[in-house]
Design a protein around this motif. Sequence first.
Motif, PDB file in Angstrom:
ATOM      1  N   GLU A  37      -4.612  -2.047  -4.545  1.00 53.63           N
ATOM      2  CA  GLU A  37      -4.427  -2.628  -3.446  1.00 53.63           C
ATOM      3  C   GLU A  37      -3.052  -3.150  -3.575  1.00 53.63           C
ATOM      4  O   GLU A  37      -2.441  -3.896  -2.751  1.00 53.63           O
ATOM      5  CB  GLU A  37      -5.085  -3.960  -3.367  1.00 53.63           C
ATOM      6  N   GLY A  38      -2.158  -2.704  -4.695  1.00 56.74           N
ATOM      7  CA  GLY A  38      -0.875  -2.880  -4.604  1.00 56.74           C
ATOM      8  C   GLY A  38       0.106  -2.222  -3.691  1.00 56.74           C
ATOM      9  O   GLY A  38      -0.342  -1.215  -3.241  1.00 56.74           O
ATOM     10  N   GLY A  39       1.206  -2.882  -3.009  1.00 56.27           N
ATOM     11  CA  GLY A  39       1.912  -2.523  -2.011  1.00 56.27           C
ATOM     12  C   GLY A  39       2.547  -1.214  -2.423  1.00 56.27           C
ATOM     13  O   GLY A  39       2.690  -0.153  -1.823  1.00 56.27           O
ATOM     14  N   GLY A  40       3.209  -0.990  -3.748  1.00 55.70           N
ATOM     15  CA  GLY A  40       3.847   0.107  -4.440  1.00 55.70           C
ATOM     16  C   GLY A  40       3.153   1.123  -4.445  1.00 55.70           C
ATOM     17  O   GLY A  40       3.575   2.289  -4.234  1.00 55.70           O
ATOM     18  N   PHE A  41       1.830   1.000  -5.013  1.00 54.50           N
ATOM     19  CA  PHE A  41       0.625   1.953  -5.383  1.00 54.50           C
ATOM     20  C   PHE A  41       0.496   2.727  -3.842  1.00 54.50           C
ATOM     21  O   PHE A  41       0.233   3.835  -3.821  1.00 54.50           O
ATOM     22  CB  PHE A  41      -0.565   1.550  -5.962  1.00 54.50           C
ATOM     23  N   LEU A  42       0.009   1.941  -2.763  1.00 56.05           N
ATOM     24  CA  LEU A  42      -0.298   2.262  -1.729  1.00 56.05           C
ATOM     25  C   LEU A  42       0.799   3.247  -0.884  1.00 56.05           C
ATOM     26  O   LEU A  42       0.543   4.252   0.042  1.00 56.05           O
ATOM     27  CB  LEU A  42      -0.569   1.196  -0.594  1.00 56.05           C
ATOM     28  N   GLU A  43       2.194   2.814  -1.078  1.00 56.70           N
ATOM     29  CA  GLU A  43       3.285   3.443  -0.518  1.00 56.70           C
ATOM     30  C   GLU A  43       3.410   4.817  -1.267  1.00 56.70           C
ATOM     31  O   GLU A  43       3.732   5.717  -0.521  1.00 56.70           O
ATOM     32  CB  GLU A  43       4.661   2.886  -0.858  1.00 56.70           C
ATOM     33  N   LEU A  44       2.908   4.926  -2.537  1.00 55.34           N
ATOM     34  CA  LEU A  44       3.110   6.111  -3.183  1.00 55.34           C
ATOM     35  C   LEU A  44       1.923   7.071  -2.628  1.00 55.34           C
ATOM     36  O   LEU A  44       2.525   8.371  -2.626  1.00 55.34           O
ATOM     37  CB  LEU A  44       3.005   5.818  -4.565  1.00 55.34           C
ATOM     38  N   MET A  45       1.039   6.760  -2.521  1.00 54.77           N
ATOM     39  CA  MET A  45      -0.040   7.647  -2.080  1.00 54.77           C
ATOM     40  C   MET A  45      -0.045   7.846  -0.796  1.00 54.77           C
ATOM     41  O   MET A  45      -0.181   9.080  -0.205  1.00 54.77           O
ATOM     42  CB  MET A  45      -1.655   6.853  -2.261  1.00 54.77           C
ATOM     43  N   ALA A  46       0.676   7.150   0.213  1.00 52.75           N
ATOM     44  CA  ALA A  46       1.037   7.539   1.634  1.00 52.75           C
ATOM     45  C   ALA A  46       1.991   8.512   1.656  1.00 52.75           C
ATOM     46  O   ALA A  46       2.070   9.287   2.551  1.00 52.75           O
ATOM     47  CB  ALA A  46       1.450   6.300   2.276  1.00 52.75           C
ATOM     48  N   SER A  47       2.887   8.588   0.520  1.00 53.11           N
ATOM     49  CA  SER A  47       3.799   9.536   0.580  1.00 53.11           C
ATOM     50  C   SER A  47       3.147  10.813  -0.014  1.00 53.11           C
ATOM     51  O   SER A  47       3.682  12.112   0.564  1.00 53.11           O
ATOM     52  CB  SER A  47       4.960   9.201  -0.180  1.00 53.11           C
ATOM     53  N   VAL A  48       2.541  10.835  -0.757  1.00 46.30           N
ATOM     54  CA  VAL A  48       1.876  11.998  -1.744  1.00 46.30           C
ATOM     55  C   VAL A  48       0.878  12.592  -0.941  1.00 46.30           C
ATOM     56  O   VAL A  48       0.632  13.819  -0.844  1.00 46.30           O
ATOM     57  CB  VAL A  48       1.592  11.650  -3.173  1.00 46.30           C
ATOM     58  N   GLU A  49      -0.262  11.666  -0.671  1.00 44.45           N
ATOM     59  CA  GLU A  49      -1.293  12.353   0.091  1.00 44.45           C
ATOM     60  C   GLU A  49      -1.609  11.295   1.444  1.00 44.45           C
ATOM     61  O   GLU A  49      -2.308  10.442   1.426  1.00 44.45           O
ATOM     62  CB  GLU A  49      -2.498  12.444  -0.881  1.00 44.45           C
ATOM     63  N   PRO A  50      -0.906  11.473   2.601  1.00 42.98           N
ATOM     64  CA  PRO A  50      -1.056  10.707   3.580  1.00 42.98           C
ATOM     65  C   PRO A  50      -2.312  10.669   4.238  1.00 42.98           C
ATOM     66  O   PRO A  50      -2.828   9.414   4.807  1.00 42.98           O
ATOM     67  CB  PRO A  50       0.039  11.552   4.631  1.00 42.98           C
ATOM     68  N   ASP A  51      -3.152  11.735   4.138  1.00 39.14           N
ATOM     69  CA  ASP A  51      -4.608  11.910   4.632  1.00 39.14           C
ATOM     70  C   ASP A  51      -5.516  10.907   3.704  1.00 39.14           C
ATOM     71  O   ASP A  51      -6.859  10.584   4.225  1.00 39.14           O
ATOM     72  CB  ASP A  51      -4.931  13.301   5.015  1.00 39.14           C
ATOM     73  N   TYR A  52      -5.236  10.502   2.717  1.00 36.16           N
ATOM     74  CA  TYR A  52      -6.019  10.018   1.675  1.00 36.16           C
ATOM     75  C   TYR A  52      -5.971   8.600   1.781  1.00 36.16           C
ATOM     76  O   TYR A  52      -5.460   7.882   1.801  1.00 36.16           O
ATOM     77  CB  TYR A  52      -5.601  10.450   0.135  1.00 36.16           C
ATOM     78  N   ARG A  53      -7.477   8.064   1.735  1.00 30.99           N
ATOM     79  CA  ARG A  53      -7.585   6.713   2.182  1.00 30.99           C
ATOM     80  C   ARG A  53      -8.037   5.992   0.694  1.00 30.99           C
ATOM     81  O   ARG A  53      -9.048   6.587   0.234  1.00 30.99           O
ATOM     82  CB  ARG A  53      -8.827   6.499   3.126  1.00 30.99           C
ATOM     83  N   VAL A  54      -7.143   5.139   0.173  1.00 28.41           N
ATOM     84  CA  VAL A  54      -7.243   4.547  -0.940  1.00 28.41           C
ATOM     85  C   VAL A  54      -8.544   3.545  -1.117  1.00 28.41           C
ATOM     86  O   VAL A  54      -8.540   2.556  -0.052  1.00 28.41           O
ATOM     87  CB  VAL A  54      -6.082   3.824  -1.384  1.00 28.41           C
ATOM     88  N   PRO A  55      -9.231   3.618  -1.956  1.00 29.27           N
ATOM     89  CA  PRO A  55     -10.715   2.924  -2.159  1.00 29.27           C
ATOM     90  C   PRO A  55     -10.022   1.391  -2.429  1.00 29.27           C
ATOM     91  O   PRO A  55      -9.174   1.103  -3.033  1.00 29.27           O
ATOM     92  CB  PRO A  55     -11.529   3.359  -3.240  1.00 29.27           C
ATOM     93  N   GLY A  56     -10.849   0.310  -1.968  1.00 29.43           N
ATOM     94  CA  GLY A  56     -10.651  -1.013  -2.373  1.00 29.43           C
ATOM     95  C   GLY A  56     -11.458  -1.336  -3.690  1.00 29.43           C
ATOM     96  O   GLY A  56     -11.668  -0.437  -4.301  1.00 29.43           O
ATOM     97  N   ARG A  57     -11.161  -2.717  -3.942  1.00 33.07           N
ATOM     98  CA  ARG A  57     -11.608  -3.034  -5.435  1.00 33.07           C
ATOM     99  C   ARG A  57     -12.915  -2.842  -5.601  1.00 33.07           C
ATOM    100  O   ARG A  57     -13.647  -2.506  -6.655  1.00 33.07           O
ATOM    101  CB  ARG A  57     -11.167  -4.665  -5.642  1.00 33.07           C
ATOM    102  N   THR A  58     -13.924  -3.030  -4.517  1.00 33.46           N
ATOM    103  CA  THR A  58     -15.314  -2.959  -4.749  1.00 33.46           C
ATOM    104  C   THR A  58     -15.735  -1.542  -4.915  1.00 33.46           C
ATOM    105  O   THR A  58     -16.570  -1.185  -5.802  1.00 33.46           O
ATOM    106  CB  THR A  58     -15.906  -3.442  -3.208  1.00 33.46           C
ATOM    107  N   THR A  59     -15.119  -0.646  -4.374  1.00 36.52           N
ATOM    108  CA  THR A  59     -15.476   0.801  -4.547  1.00 36.52           C
ATOM    109  C   THR A  59     -14.970   1.255  -5.852  1.00 36.52           C
ATOM    110  O   THR A  59     -15.767   1.990  -6.627  1.00 36.52           O
ATOM    111  CB  THR A  59     -14.928   1.642  -3.467  1.00 36.52           C
ATOM    112  N   MET A  60     -13.826   0.695  -6.103  1.00 38.82           N
ATOM    113  CA  MET A  60     -13.387   1.182  -7.475  1.00 38.82           C
ATOM    114  C   MET A  60     -14.170   0.524  -8.605  1.00 38.82           C
ATOM    115  O   MET A  60     -14.355   1.083  -9.846  1.00 38.82           O
ATOM    116  CB  MET A  60     -11.926   0.939  -7.666  1.00 38.82           C
TER     117      MET A  60
END
Length: 303
Positions: free
Chosen positions: A61-84
Amino acid sequence: MRSHLSAKHAKEVPTEKDAAQPAITNFTSRPRRCDDRRAGDITALITNMIVKDMLPISFVEGGGFLELMASVEPDYRVPGRTTMTKQIEKLYKDKAEDLHRSLSTVSKVSITTDGWTALTTESYVTITCHYIDSEWEMKSAVLQTCAMPERHTAENLAEGLRSATKSWGILEKVTACVHDNASNVTLANNEYLDRDSSPCYAHTLQLAINDGFKLKPIHHIVAGASRLVSHFHHSTVATQALCQKQVDQTQPDHRLIQYCRTRWNSIYDMFDRLLEQRWSSVGAALGCCCGSVGPKCHNAVRR
């Protein structure tokens, strides 16, 4: 091919409009679709990264990680803490089942155990298993790290070891238990579990060397060197003076090393670094404005 078509199939020659080929950029610039399979692979890789690098689950849920994933894989929805958390629990279950199957194929194992205290003053006991598999390769696996709030008596330690080895199906396969020289764990193995108790060679060597360091001449030198190093570690003024002396004398930009009582070879590292930085450290200690700490530092240098 165009010449052949013109000579033999004039009526079937494609027009310029039909013959135009799509540019390569039409293929390479097309965004890759993140389907369910790829999303599952990415989630598995993130789970493995959290486990292997011992990252907090909130990392996803970190801002930097979410920005990275949005750039690398825009269509991927990063799971939250419960899912992880569920993914990590599933990974643990899968790994535990693999280890159970592996241990079921061996006839003999040895274990190592040690107790330790976390920074939060919580007491834990870790048990590690060692064995040789069917391919004659040495394998090691941590069976468990469990909290042990009760007293570390020989009886309680024996019960913890018995329960752990029984849950992994190796209670009757354990040939020896390697541990430190504490009397409680030695008694737990010899008296309560009736198995070979093997004190750790490295810990035994550590105790013997520590006894040697207690000799007055050695203790005097080690204590003086340790005070000198401690002075540089606790004084920003002295640290800056040391850095300046290193520049002036073209010495390597290295920090002094403090020895740790539980690692006897760290004394060698401390003296080796002091020998390398002997003129820089002495000059810095005598020349810096250390305030009330200065005289202690100067005494350590003279010694």
